[in-house]
Design a protein around this motif. Structure first.
Motif, short mmCIF file in Angstrom:
data_model
loop_
_atom_site.label_atom_id
_atom_site.label_comp_id
_atom_site.label_asym_id
_atom_site.label_seq_id
_atom_site.Cartn_x
_atom_site.Cartn_y
_atom_site.Cartn_z
N UNK A 167 -5.47 -1.27 -16.66
CA UNK A 167 -4.20 -0.83 -16.07
C UNK A 167 -4.43 -0.16 -14.72
N UNK A 168 -5.49 0.62 -14.64
CA UNK A 168 -5.79 1.32 -13.39
C UNK A 168 -6.16 0.33 -12.29
N UNK A 169 -6.96 -0.67 -12.63
CA UNK A 169 -7.34 -1.68 -11.63
C UNK A 169 -6.11 -2.46 -11.17
N UNK A 170 -5.24 -2.77 -12.11
CA UNK A 170 -4.03 -3.52 -11.76
C UNK A 170 -3.16 -2.70 -10.80
N UNK A 171 -3.04 -1.41 -11.06
CA UNK A 171 -2.26 -0.55 -10.17
C UNK A 171 -2.90 -0.49 -8.79
N UNK A 172 -4.23 -0.46 -8.75
CA UNK A 172 -4.94 -0.43 -7.47
C UNK A 172 -4.73 -1.72 -6.69
N UNK A 173 -4.74 -2.84 -7.40
CA UNK A 173 -4.49 -4.13 -6.74
C UNK A 173 -3.09 -4.14 -6.12
N UNK A 174 -2.12 -3.63 -6.86
CA UNK A 174 -0.75 -3.58 -6.34
C UNK A 174 -0.66 -2.73 -5.08
N UNK A 175 -1.35 -1.58 -5.09
CA UNK A 175 -1.34 -0.70 -3.92
C UNK A 175 -1.96 -1.39 -2.71
N UNK A 176 -3.09 -2.04 -2.91
CA UNK A 176 -3.76 -2.71 -1.79
C UNK A 176 -2.96 -3.90 -1.29
N UNK A 177 -2.27 -4.58 -2.19
CA UNK A 177 -1.46 -5.74 -1.78
C UNK A 177 -0.31 -5.31 -0.89
N UNK A 178 0.19 -4.10 -1.10
CA UNK A 178 1.31 -3.58 -0.31
C UNK A 178 0.85 -2.92 0.99
N UNK A 179 -0.46 -2.74 1.14
CA UNK A 179 -0.99 -2.04 2.31
C UNK A 179 -0.99 -2.98 3.51
N UNK A 180 -0.51 -2.49 4.64
CA UNK A 180 -0.41 -3.32 5.85
C UNK A 180 -1.67 -3.26 6.71
N UNK A 181 -2.59 -2.39 6.36
CA UNK A 181 -3.80 -2.24 7.15
C UNK A 181 -4.68 -3.48 7.02
N UNK A 182 -5.19 -3.95 8.16
CA UNK A 182 -6.06 -5.10 8.15
C UNK A 182 -7.50 -4.69 7.82
N UNK A 183 -8.29 -5.66 7.42
CA UNK A 183 -9.68 -5.38 7.12
C UNK A 183 -10.00 -5.61 5.66
N UNK A 184 -11.25 -5.33 5.29
CA UNK A 184 -11.69 -5.53 3.92
C UNK A 184 -10.97 -4.56 2.99
N UNK A 185 -10.75 -5.03 1.77
CA UNK A 185 -10.11 -4.20 0.76
C UNK A 185 -11.06 -4.09 -0.43
#
Length: 592
Positions: free
Chosen positions: A47-65
């Motif tokens: 669940x924690x990883x899934x929440x982290x994926x959602x946060x990164x998917x919404x992030x507009x910053x370019x570069x490695x995630x």
């Protein structure tokens, strides 16, 4: 670095910081309050990883995630953990699992990329190695978790943290806090498998100054080295039978460049008997000027047969700086004022901190003022390279500078040069000596006077060569009266030529005069009386009793001791004269 998010998980998932939120005091306070190790029994890592994926998917910053998940790998989410990892990969997000400590983990079964290191301090090096592809772990396929609950095995019960291991073993040992540093500050990267190693190897090289000035410290230092070598393995086997600790010791004993044996060594070995045999043969002598060949000794240490372990240590024990302006502040008493001509401080430190072969240098200080420039020079070198090497130069103050007259004080070395106490000994040795010569100058000594002067001058020469710069000399001569020739003069200033008076022989007169000189000594130096005569005592005093009184009065503050030396045919074996000198030495705690 502010563009990062923090998620805490246990039986539920809690967002602490999003990428856009500032990293400030309020956020830190929230994080500390949400770390509930005593309450969260479940592990909702999927669940924690899934929440982290959602946060990164919404992030507009370019570069490695990237997602870094700190866990032991024991999940309650079953096959969902493999599914969310696949989702992260599909979204171009690099997922790395991390464990800290050497407790048993399950990382290798459930994560594609992972690392484990023993301490937080080792984390930067482990991450660098992982992303440089030096020892990356890649599993061929996802491995589903068969059990939702953690299974605690007997092996796991026997597995203990490295911190606790060394704390238990060495808490009552000599150099105990220094040895804890060997554990607490060292990282053991476990990138080749996900379980703690069955073997831990530690290399410890003692780099020991054995010049003459070390004579007052050498016995205590050797005693502590023996305690370490004899005691560690036995206690490990008894307390932690599942952990195989391989300890390898080496010794580099050094003097100065022109000494007969400038460097002696025994290379790394597990055979402690061989190391202790070598150690027992080391004696303190030589040196000449104040500085020693420290860089030459460290060069020898670096050429030893080091293992591939990350736990490598050189323990430098000395009371003097190295040669040259880099290490020594007093070049007027330095026979090699430009350095030893072969090695430089930078060159030695570059080798000590060579990538993936770093060796910790622990500097054991006996005379802080004398070695201050050398300490600061090493400190600066290590500080300039700290970001690359992940190491810090450590200083251990072996003896309390305020009460350095005895070696029963402790000190501890903390990172960034916090000086406290480090080892304990029952031997009481002063930081300097006051030698009191009581010399028979009666008429019967005339045939032996040259021999007496020769012995006296040989002693002064040896003390000067052995760097007894802190020692003082008192000379009292007696026949049927007594006179003081010199009082508490430095070894280098003591008279070399002594004239003979001639007359009777009254031991008590000489001892009474010596007592007056001893009473003037307000320092904390050890007092060593050397009484020389060739014949019978013709006086009416009680020299044995005078020696006993001196011993009783000055044993505590000056560690008083008296030796006696007999000359000529007047001191025959079994004679009354010999018995009297024997008794005087016995009463004074010395030898005839």
């Amino acid at each position: 670095l502010t563009q990062f998010g923090i998620i805490v998980f246990g039986h539920e998932v809690r967002l602490i910081k999003s990428n856009e939120q500032p990293w400030d005091v309020a956020t830190i306070y929230t994080l500390l309050n949400e770390l509930r190790f005593d309450q969260d029994e479940d592990t909702k890592d999927a669940d924690a990883i899934e929440a982290a994926i959602d946060l990164l998917s919404q992030c507009s910053t370019r570069g490695e995630k990237k997602i870094f998940i700190v866990t032991d790998g024991y999940s309650n989410c079953g096959n969902r953990l493999a599914m969310v990892q696949q989702r992260a990969e599909n979204n171009g997000i690099d997922l790395v699992a991390m464990a800290i400590g050497i407790d048993s983990t399950n990382l290798q079964l459930v994560y594609k990329r992972y690392l484990q290191c023993t301490t937080v301090r080792g984390l930067s090096k482990a991450l660098r190695a992982l992303f440089e592809q030096e020892a990356q772990i890649v599993l061929s396929e996802w491995a589903p978790i068969e059990n939702d609950k953690k299974q605690v095995t007997d092996d796991m019960k026997d597995t203990i943290s490295k911190d606790n291991l060394f704390e238990d073993i060495f808490s009552n040992k000599a150099f105990n806090d220094m040895i804890k540093e060997l554990a607490d500050e060292r990282e053991l990267m476990l990138l080749q498998n996900g379980q703690p190693p069955s073997n831990i190897t530690i290399d410890i090289c003692f780099c020991l100054d054995c010049t003459g000035s070390m004579s007052r410290w050498l016995a205590a230092v050797k005693g502590q080295m023996k305690t370490i070598m004899e005691g560690i393995q036995g206690e490990v086997k008894v307390k932690y039978p599942s952990l195989k600790l391989q300890l390898r010791f080496a010794i580099v004993a050094y003097r100065d460049l022109k000494d007969k044996l400038p460097i002696m060594k025994i290379d790394f070995t597990e055979k402690t008997d061989d190391v202790m045999t070598f150690l027992n043969k080391i004696t303190a002598s030589g040196g000449g000027d104040i500085p020693e060949d420290v860089l030459g000794a460290l060069d020898t240490c670096l050429t030893l047969n080091w293992s591939k372990t990350n736990a490598r240590f050189i323990v430098l024990i000395t009371d003097a700086p190295g040669h040259g302006p880099e290490l020594n502040h007093d070049l007027t008493n330095d026979h090699y004022s430009k350095g030893n001509g072969k090695h430089t401080l930078t060159g030695i430190c570059d080798r000590l901190l060579k990538k993936n072969e770093e060796i910790d240098l622990m500097f054991c200080v006996i005379k802080p003022n004398a070695t201050a420039k050398m300490r600061d020079a090493f400190k600066a070198q290590y500080k300039s390279k700290a970001s690359d090497a992940g190491r810090a130069f450590k200083e251990i103050l072996l003896f309390d500078t305020k009460q350095q007259k005895v070696q029963n004080k402790e000190s501890d070395a903390k990172r960034a040069f916090k000086e406290t106490v480090s080892f304990d000994t029952e031997q009481h040795e002063a930081q300097s000596y006051h030698f009191v010569f009581v010399l028979d100058e009666s008429g019967s000594m005339s045939p032996h006077w040259n021999k007496l002067q020769q012995a006296y001058n040989n002693f002064l020469t040896r003390r000067n060569d052995d760097q007894g710069e802190d020692d003082v000399i008192t000379v009292v001569q007696f026949d049927n009266s007594a006179r003081t020739i010199c009082s508490r003069q430095k070894v280098i200033d003591a008279p070399r030529t002594l004239s003979i008076h001639g007359g009777g022989t009254d031991y008590a007169q000489g001892l009474k005069e010596a007592t007056k000189e001893i009473e003037k000594d307000k320092t904390e130096a050890s007092i060593v009386m050397i009484f020389m005569s060739d014949g019978a005592d013709c006086g009416y005093g009680n020299p044995e009793n005078i020696i006993s009184q001196l011993k009783s009065k000055y044993k505590k503050d000056h560690n008083f001791i008296c030796h006696t030396i007999g000359f000529g045919e007047g001191i025959q074996k079994g004679s009354e004269e010999e018995k009297r000198l024997d008794q005087m030495a016995s009463n004074g705690g010395g030898k005839k």
